[in-house]
Motif scaffolding. Sequence first.
Motif, PDB file in Angstrom:
ATOM      1  N   LYS A 144     -19.553  12.382   3.218  1.00  0.00           N
ATOM      2  CA  LYS A 144     -19.387  10.986   3.611  1.00  0.00           C
ATOM      3  C   LYS A 144     -18.727  10.232   2.461  1.00  0.00           C
ATOM      4  CE  LYS A 144     -23.645  10.917   6.393  1.00  0.00           C
ATOM      5  NZ  LYS A 144     -24.927  10.208   6.601  1.00  0.00           N
ATOM      6  N   ILE A 145     -17.628   9.576   2.777  1.00  0.00           N
ATOM      7  CA  ILE A 145     -16.889   8.798   1.787  1.00  0.00           C
ATOM      8  C   ILE A 145     -16.849   7.341   2.244  1.00  0.00           C
ATOM      9  CG2 ILE A 145     -14.673   8.448   0.620  1.00  0.00           C
ATOM     10  CD1 ILE A 145     -15.978  11.101  -0.133  1.00  0.00           C
ATOM     11  N   TYR A 146     -17.071   6.411   1.319  1.00  0.00           N
ATOM     12  CA  TYR A 146     -16.876   4.994   1.618  1.00  0.00           C
ATOM     13  C   TYR A 146     -15.747   4.518   0.722  1.00  0.00           C
ATOM     14  CZ  TYR A 146     -18.018   0.240   3.069  1.00  0.00           C
ATOM     15  OH  TYR A 146     -17.959  -1.015   3.621  1.00  0.00           O
ATOM     16  N   LEU A 147     -14.580   4.317   1.332  1.00  0.00           N
ATOM     17  CA  LEU A 147     -13.360   3.997   0.588  1.00  0.00           C
ATOM     18  C   LEU A 147     -13.187   2.486   0.503  1.00  0.00           C
ATOM     19  CD1 LEU A 147     -10.846   5.260  -0.765  1.00  0.00           C
ATOM     20  CD2 LEU A 147      -9.707   5.126   1.473  1.00  0.00           C
ATOM     21  N   ILE A 148     -13.062   1.991  -0.718  1.00  0.00           N
ATOM     22  CA  ILE A 148     -12.934   0.551  -0.920  1.00  0.00           C
ATOM     23  C   ILE A 148     -11.732   0.254  -1.812  1.00  0.00           C
ATOM     24  CG2 ILE A 148     -15.420   0.168  -0.664  1.00  0.00           C
ATOM     25  CD1 ILE A 148     -15.541  -0.150  -3.747  1.00  0.00           C
ATOM     26  N   ALA A 149     -11.385  -1.025  -1.883  1.00  0.00           N
ATOM     27  CA  ALA A 149     -10.370  -1.527  -2.817  1.00  0.00           C
ATOM     28  C   ALA A 149     -10.594  -3.020  -2.916  1.00  0.00           C
ATOM     29  CB  ALA A 149      -8.963  -1.230  -2.314  1.00  0.00           C
ATOM     30  N   ASP A 150     -10.160  -3.624  -4.019  1.00  0.00           N
ATOM     31  CA  ASP A 150     -10.415  -5.064  -4.134  1.00  0.00           C
ATOM     32  C   ASP A 150      -9.536  -5.823  -3.128  1.00  0.00           C
ATOM     33  OD1 ASP A 150      -7.883  -5.847  -5.257  1.00  0.00           O
ATOM     34  OD2 ASP A 150      -8.572  -5.282  -7.231  1.00  0.00           O
ATOM     35  N   PRO A 151      -9.946  -7.039  -2.750  1.00  0.00           N
ATOM     36  CA  PRO A 151      -9.259  -7.768  -1.676  1.00  0.00           C
ATOM     37  C   PRO A 151      -7.760  -7.945  -1.889  1.00  0.00           C
ATOM     38  CG  PRO A 151     -11.363  -8.801  -2.153  1.00  0.00           C
ATOM     39  CD  PRO A 151     -11.151  -7.763  -3.211  1.00  0.00           C
ATOM     40  N   SER A 152      -7.340  -8.235  -3.105  1.00  0.00           N
ATOM     41  CA  SER A 152      -5.915  -8.460  -3.341  1.00  0.00           C
ATOM     42  C   SER A 152      -5.110  -7.179  -3.144  1.00  0.00           C
ATOM     43  CB  SER A 152      -5.683  -9.024  -4.746  1.00  0.00           C
ATOM     44  OG  SER A 152      -6.151  -8.131  -5.737  1.00  0.00           O
ATOM     45  N   ALA A 153      -5.666  -6.059  -3.577  1.00  0.00           N
ATOM     46  CA  ALA A 153      -4.976  -4.772  -3.397  1.00  0.00           C
ATOM     47  C   ALA A 153      -4.895  -4.420  -1.911  1.00  0.00           C
ATOM     48  CB  ALA A 153      -5.709  -3.677  -4.161  1.00  0.00           C
ATOM     49  N   ARG A 154      -5.967  -4.645  -1.186  1.00  0.00           N
ATOM     50  CA  ARG A 154      -5.969  -4.360   0.249  1.00  0.00           C
ATOM     51  C   ARG A 154      -4.944  -5.218   0.968  1.00  0.00           C
ATOM     52  NH1 ARG A 154     -11.636  -5.901   1.867  1.00  0.00           N
ATOM     53  NH2 ARG A 154     -10.843  -5.460   3.953  1.00  0.00           N
ATOM     54  N   ALA A 155      -4.872  -6.501   0.604  1.00  0.00           N
ATOM     55  CA  ALA A 155      -3.926  -7.411   1.250  1.00  0.00           C
ATOM     56  C   ALA A 155      -2.493  -7.014   0.944  1.00  0.00           C
ATOM     57  CB  ALA A 155      -4.187  -8.844   0.788  1.00  0.00           C
ATOM     58  N   ALA A 156      -2.222  -6.636  -0.299  1.00  0.00           N
ATOM     59  CA  ALA A 156      -0.867  -6.231  -0.671  1.00  0.00           C
ATOM     60  C   ALA A 156      -0.437  -4.999   0.112  1.00  0.00           C
ATOM     61  CB  ALA A 156      -0.802  -5.965  -2.168  1.00  0.00           C
TER      62      ALA A 156
END
Length: 220
Positions: A144-156
Amino acid sequence: MSKSLVVAIDGPSGSGKSSTSRGVAERLSLDYLDTGAMYRAMTWALLERGVDLLDSAAVGRAAEDVRLVSGTDPHAPTIHVDATDVAEPIRSDEVTGSVSLVAAVPRVRELLVDLQRTVIRGSSGIVVEGRDIGSTVAPDAQVKIYLIADPSARAARRAAETGLADAAATELALARRDEIDSTRTASPLAKPDGAVVVDSTHLTLDEVIGAIADIVDEAR
């Protein structure tokens, strides 16, 4: 549920789930299932039928008559509604703006979770991406993996994918999507128990794929 290898990759919109999941499946010669595409396909089908998406009872009834088929080849994933290829139309702005409404309807989730489990059972090894895979669809997944990124990186990333220049507006749209997905009654977005958190903010796609592939190899 099947005892074959199941890799569940969950996370919010824009975290890189699709590219990462396909890459992991390709690298490890596994099947691949994009459950988000299934919810988009259902949304497209209901829009085509003129269903009032604000009427959850009507959505649930209409969803029972929609026939979805998802291909599991990571090199060429497919999605069909009643034998119609909908890979392109499900990425429209109209579908994107409506999919959270449809995905929040319990009957829709019940139908699609059953379908997803059927696909998983029919595979000898599969990477499944979504928002409730490790918690609801395949809680016994070996990885099980929970993949995240900070909001600005996700938006870009999302702005680059869609060709939009306004990353700030995209970030607000993602925040609204997160709010809907994480507060819905049926299978809300959340880190599954036992999931390994992978932060893709400062990693290249190849680095994220490699990190997850290593985790899978260690679990085999």
